[in-house]
Structures are given as structure tokens and as C-alpha cells.
Design an enzyme around this catalytic site. Structure first.
Site, PDB file in Angstrom:
ATOM      1  N   PRO A 171       0.881  -1.141   0.181  1.00  0.00           N
ATOM      2  CA  PRO A 171      -0.085  -0.023   0.193  1.00  0.00           C
ATOM      3  C   PRO A 171       0.800   1.417   0.014  1.00  0.00           C
ATOM      4  CG  PRO A 171      -0.677  -1.500   1.794  1.00  0.00           C
ATOM      5  CD  PRO A 171       0.671  -1.894   1.153  1.00  0.00           C
ATOM      6  N   GLU A 172       0.639   2.092  -0.989  1.00  0.00           N
ATOM      7  CA  GLU A 172       1.248   3.369  -1.078  1.00  0.00           C
ATOM      8  C   GLU A 172       0.145   4.571  -0.870  1.00  0.00           C
ATOM      9  OE1 GLU A 172       3.678   3.681  -4.467  1.00  0.00           O
ATOM     10  OE2 GLU A 172       4.256   1.592  -4.546  1.00  0.00           O
ATOM     11  N   LYS A 196       1.767   7.230   3.590  1.00  0.00           N
ATOM     12  CA  LYS A 196       1.299   5.614   3.310  1.00  0.00           C
ATOM     13  C   LYS A 196       0.536   5.564   4.483  1.00  0.00           C
ATOM     14  CE  LYS A 196       5.425   4.171   0.958  1.00  0.00           C
ATOM     15  NZ  LYS A 196       6.342   3.059   1.132  1.00  0.00           N
ATOM     16  N   ARG A 246      15.945  -3.705  -4.548  1.00  0.00           N
ATOM     17  CA  ARG A 246      14.429  -3.688  -5.139  1.00  0.00           C
ATOM     18  C   ARG A 246      14.659  -3.450  -6.712  1.00  0.00           C
ATOM     19  NH1 ARG A 246      10.549  -0.340  -1.405  1.00  0.00           N
ATOM     20  NH2 ARG A 246       9.230  -1.679  -2.633  1.00  0.00           N
ATOM     21  N   ARG A 249       1.145 -10.691   6.387  1.00  0.00           N
ATOM     22  CA  ARG A 249       2.467 -11.076   6.691  1.00  0.00           C
ATOM     23  C   ARG A 249       3.048 -10.429   7.872  1.00  0.00           C
ATOM     24  NH1 ARG A 249       5.316 -10.009   0.685  1.00  0.00           N
ATOM     25  NH2 ARG A 249       7.013 -10.749   1.841  1.00  0.00           N
TER      26      ARG A 249
END
Ligand SMILES: [Zn+2]
Length: 289
Positions: A2-3, A58, A271, A121
């Protein structure tokens, strides 16, 4: 992950559903998502009214009637789900914290329901901050990219101070709040900037385009209610629909919609970055001068 657009979507949905409701009880299933002890959290929240639901970067922020704030960072797979008591859908599979609601709210006078923090998670974090603590925390974050304060001129000034690769710069929440890997990659593609380009070496005449791209991508994603690749859901449990509109993120091997070149994936800063080698040429080697 989620951003900004995902947090914004959740906050907007919760606004009509839980603002004005009170927290009748807190049940902690997995204390590892909490910054404080379950007892401290329950004590701070029970009996409080949710005055406002907002967002910072966020994070989804619940503003309480004593001016404390519950800051919810959704981590990798966090969801904030609002459910009615008589919800026909099956209950969430990985609840970490449940907030039982009560009291009047314009949409839910008879069944205020339950707010569930759900996290498969469990990289997410919930923290309860008083007014002062919230101020300190908020000031540690960069500007909101969709706010008026975030201008192309400010971006130019801030980029000039950093030699970080621009993709890393955009992900740093202290420099700009709310941007993660998906929207950073999308904005850089639209701006025609290679992700490894040093922030300070982006030509000044490119900055307005980057500024525009960033805001446009974020706004479009908010309108699509975010990007669901796997875990993200809105507060009502729906998927966001922006994934089909992504131009480079997760599209290695596909062709660039703008020029037809093959999209590449590279890895730096641990990344993935996705780019079109033609639209986003590699920056020239730093010249010794
Ligand atoms: Zn291209």
C-alpha cells in the site's frame, strides 16, 4: 504494497463508515503489529470517539476525540476492513487487531460494526500517539505530493541537495511522503527519467515534467481506488483497479505502450526497478570536471 493511493482509498471509505462512532473494545490477536502493549492500546482507545479519518503518507490516521491519533502503517500486506456485525461475507482470515465500534454514525446507526486490522505477513505497525507525538512524527515525513505545498520549485530545490538515485529518493519517506516502488517507477517512466539517475543531475527543465507525472499517476491511482497486485484491499474488501493501467511496473518483457521498446527490469537498492530503455535513456557517465 500500500502506498498513498491505497491509504487514501481506505481513509476515504472509512470516513463515511466510522467517523462519529466510538470504540467499545479492542481485541489484540497478534501483538507484534503494535508499537505499545495491548493493554496500553486498549486503555488509550476504549471509550474514545473517532472524530476523523485521515491519511499521512502511506499511513491511515484515526483522529480521536482526545486529540490522540492511531497511526496505521499497512506495511506489506495490511488491510483495514470495516465489517457490519451481520456481514454475510466470511470473516477476515488473518485478523491482527479488532476494534468493536458502537454509537451513532450517519451510515451505520443501527450496526456500527467492527474495524479489523488484517495482516497476512504482519510487517504493518499500529501506534497510538498523543497530539505532540503525532506532530513530531508527522514533521519527520516529507511533503504530501498532492498538496499545494509540493511545488515543482520545491522539488527542484530538494533534488539538488541529493546525489541518491532518483528512484531511491522518491521512496525515502523523509523526502516525500507516500510514494512507494510502484508509483515511483510509473512516474519516472512518464517523465522519461532513468531510475538510477542521480537526483541532483536531473536537468532542471525536466523537473516540472517529473512533478506533473508524479501527481498525475497518484491522482489517477486514487481514482482507480489503488493497485491490487496481491494483498491490497479497500476498506470494503474490494480490489483496486489501477493494475491494468500500470505502464512499466511488473511488465518486464512486455512492450512500452509509448514507443514499443521492450520493458526491462533492473535491481538496485535491493529492489526491482522497471523502465523503458528508449523512453528512459541511461544517464551519461559522470564527467570529471
Ligand atoms: Zn518507451
Amino acid at each position: 504494497v500500500p502506498e498513498l493511493p491505497e491509504a487514501e482509498t481506505i481513509a476515504a471509505e472509512l470516513r463515511s463508515q466510522i467517523e462519529g462512532a466510538s470504540i467499545a473494545g479492542v481485541e489484540v490477536v497478534h501483538p507484534d503489529v503494535l508499537e505499545e502493549s495491548p493493554e496500553t492500546l486498549a486503555q488509550g482507545l476504549t471509550g474514545r470517539t473517532i472524530r476523523q479519518v485521515t491519511r499521512r503518507g502511506k499511513n491511515v490516521v484515526l483522529v480521536l476525540d482526545d486529540d490522540a491519533r492511531l497511526v496505521v502503517n499497512l506495511g506489506m500486506s495490511g488491510r483495514l476492513l470495516h465489517r457490519r456485525i451481520r456481514d454475510p461475507d466470511p470473516p477476515p482470515t488473518h485478523p491482527a487487531v479488532r476494534f468493536r465500534l458502537e454509537g451513532e454514525n450517519r451510515d451505520s446507526a443501527t450496526d456500527p460494526g467492527v474495524l479489523v486490522y488484517h495482516d497476512i505477513r504482519r510487517f504493518g505497525r499500529l501506534r497510538l500517539l498523543d497530539r505532540q507525538g503525532y506532530g513530531t512524527w508527522s514533521r519527520s515525513l516529507g511533503p504530501e505530493p498532492l498538496s499545494r505545498a509540493f511545488t515543482a520549485r520545491r522539488l527542484l530545490r530538494d533534488l539538488a541537495r541529493s546525489v541518491s538515485p532518483i528512484r531511491s529518493w522518491l521512496l525515502d519517506q523523509r523526502r516525500i511522503a507516500g510514494v512507494g516502488n510502484i508509483y515511483a517507477n510509473e512516474a519516472l517512466h512518464r517523465a522519461g527519467i532513468h531510475p538510477v539517475t542521480s537526483a541532483a543531475r536531473i536537468p532542471a527543465d525536466r523537473i516540472p515534467r517529473l512533478h506533473r507525472s508524479l501527481r498525475r499517476v497518484l491522482r489517477e491511482a486514487v481514482r482507480s481506488r489503488g493497485t491490487t497486485l496481491r494483498d491490497y484491499r479497500t476498506a470494503g474488501g474490494d480490489e483496486g483497479s489501477y493494475a491494468v493501467r500500470l505502464r512499466v511496473y511488473g511488465r518486464a518483457g512486455e512492450t512500452c505502450a509509448r514507443c514499443g521498446a521492450v520493458i526491462r527490469r533492473i535491481v538496485f537498492g535491493a529492489r526491482s526497478a522497471f523502465l523503458c530503455p528508449r523512453c528512459q535513456p541511461e544517464p551519461p557517465e559522470k564527467s570529471e570536471s
